[in-house]
Write an enzyme that holds these catalytic residues in place. Structure first.
Site, PDB file in Angstrom:
ATOM      1  N   SER A 249      21.046 -34.713  15.111  1.00 58.24           N
ATOM      2  CA  SER A 249      20.898 -34.843  16.552  1.00 58.24           C
ATOM      3  C   SER A 249      19.478 -34.538  17.031  1.00 58.24           C
ATOM      4  O   SER A 249      18.538 -35.145  16.547  1.00 58.24           O
ATOM      5  CB  SER A 249      21.939 -33.940  17.206  1.00 58.24           C
ATOM      6  OG  SER A 249      22.261 -34.458  18.452  1.00 58.24           O
ATOM      7  N   HIS A 391      30.289 -36.718  16.957  1.00 57.89           N
ATOM      8  CA  HIS A 391      28.927 -36.206  16.777  1.00 57.89           C
ATOM      9  C   HIS A 391      28.985 -34.876  16.002  1.00 57.89           C
ATOM     10  O   HIS A 391      29.281 -33.837  16.588  1.00 57.89           O
ATOM     11  CB  HIS A 391      28.358 -35.990  18.184  1.00 57.89           C
ATOM     12  CG  HIS A 391      26.911 -35.675  18.228  1.00 57.89           C
ATOM     13  ND1 HIS A 391      25.939 -36.596  17.907  1.00 57.89           N
ATOM     14  CD2 HIS A 391      26.260 -34.534  18.570  1.00 57.89           C
ATOM     15  CE1 HIS A 391      24.755 -36.037  18.070  1.00 57.89           C
ATOM     16  NE2 HIS A 391      24.920 -34.784  18.456  1.00 57.89           N
TER      17      HIS A 391
END
Ligand code: GCU
Length: 413
Positions: A249, A391
């Site tokens: 990320s 995620h």
């Protein structure tokens, strides 16, 4: 005293460089609007890039200057490090590995990096290494009680004994050890806390970030990753030809920037890195826009980047060019089906666009041209996979990293 003097000279040169880089490019309002990402093999003024040498010398220099000027800010200069192994446990994972705690300093007490390096014991040669920053502090990645709490609070949880080992399943260090790889990691806040007004990071203390070209947190983290490479190059347990940077990320954004600007990093694996990482700034309706990221995280990029908030189509480069800067080194992008925010299809398009640079370098580039099915790994020099789920960074993701590293580095001996 000597080091302080050197740092002052470096900081001055850095500011001068920042100012001159700023003068080189037109203001955002004067840049042409282009719906498609700019071609990595065409110079800013329109000249085609026709050879490997021309790319490596001219286009790479131009792209690096543009990324610093318009997006990340001027990366701080390299500075001398000093390092010390503070602790070593040769019996980590039941004797399979040695865990070392190392401090990396930059000529003053703080900021400093507390690096945790875990190296497999059973090997004939120096180990290839996965290197990256973590969100929770080193102590969250292992159970060893000697690994200290981070010096500043992690993103989600304040340091506490109850958090020790809580992120073992994120980094899965033992799995890498079993496959013959070392893992080197530090808490991202050691270099730069993830906040607008951070006072104890390198942007305030070591290389003050000032003016329009002032670098943001992503560049600060990338610089920190490069300093970890400085250390790894001195450690006899590590094979310095095989250093893969991994990041999830926002730390994946830092990972790809670090690799693009430093070819000692010989593989890049930004996982779900999204906007400002491997996803296009010219995004889609589901993905994070330039405006959104600059509003939510005003400290991540330079001020110039904010001028693209309502007109990302004016960017004279897109993230395809950041990937191209890594050529011919392997780059693997990882995505997740439910993580549309990080723009999985856009990331694939960035690889497709960088492919011609990789072909010019004589590699196999991106071996497939259609977006793959879930769990199908494209493992060419430009690699890609998308797996079901959200995620996150998982043991399954690491298995893909390991297989990919085996293919491109060769299996560790
Ligand atoms: C937010 C942010 C992303 C970032 C992510 C993360 O979602 O919008 O750009 O990648 O946080 O770091 O987890």
């Amino acid at each position: 005293m000597k080091t302080n003097y050197k740092s002052a000279v470096a900081a001055t040169l850095f500011l001068l460089f920042a100012v001159s880089a700023f003068a080189q490019f037109p203001p955002v309002s004067k840049l042409p609007v282009r719906q498609d990402p700019p071609d990595p093999l065409v110079m800013f003024k329109g000249t085609p890039v026709t050879s490997k040498a021309m790319f490596m010398q001219n286009r790479c220099a131009e792209l690096k200057a543009m990324f610093q000027h318009y997006e990340y800010g001027t990366l701080p200069p390299r500075t001398n490090i000093s390092s010390r192994v503070e602790y070593a446990d040769k019996n980590c994972f039941g004797g399979k590995a040695t865990l070392k705690l190392i401090t990396i300093r930059f000529g003053q007490r703080e900021p400093r990096i507390d690096l945790m390096l875990v190296v497999p014991n059973h090997r004939k040669k120096p180990a290839p290494v996965f290197m990256g920053m973590n969100f929770g502090g080193n102590y969250a990645l292992v159970t060893n009680p000697m690994v200290p709490f981070p010096r500043s609070a992690p993103r989600r949880n304040p340091p506490a004994e109850s958090q020790r080992g809580k992120q073992i399943d994120v980094w899965n260090i033992e799995q890498s050890i079993d496959r013959g790889y070392a893992v080197a990691t530090c808490f991202c806040n050691d270099v730069e806390p993830d906040s607008v007004n951070a006072t104890n990071g390198i942007r305030e203390i070591l290389f003050p970030a000032k003016g329009d070209a002032a670098y943001g947190t992503i560049a600060a983290w990338a610089w920190g990753l490069q300093r970890i490479v400085d250390y790894l190059n001195t450690d006899k347990d590590i094979d310095s030809r095989h250093i893969a940077v991994v990041g999830h990320s926002r730390l994946g954004k830092a990972a790809i920037v670090a690799a693009a600007f430093d070819n000692r990093i010989t593989m890049a694996i930004p996982l779900q890195s999204g906007t400002g990482g491997a996803a296009p700034s010219r995004g889609n309706a589901d993905s994070e826009s330039v405006k959104k990221i600059n509003t939510s995280f005003p400290h991540w990029f330079c001020d110039e980047f904010k001028k693209f908030n309502d007109q990302p189509e004016r960017l004279p480069m897109d993230q395809n060019c950041l990937i191209a800067l890594c050529a011919p080194r392997p780059v693997l992008l990882g995505c997740a089906t439910e993580d549309k925010w990080a723009n999985p299809t856009g990331q694939f398009e960035m690889l497709k666009s960088a492919d011609k640079v990789y072909r010019l370098m004589g590699t196999d580039g991106l071996a497939e041209t259609t977006m793959p099915q879930e769990n199908h790994v494209i493992d060419s020099t430009l690699g890609y996979f998308i797996r079901p789920g959200k995620h996150s960074m998982t043991k399954g993701d690491w298995k893909v990293f390991l297989d990919y590293a085996d293919k491109h580095f060769g299996k560790p001996k």
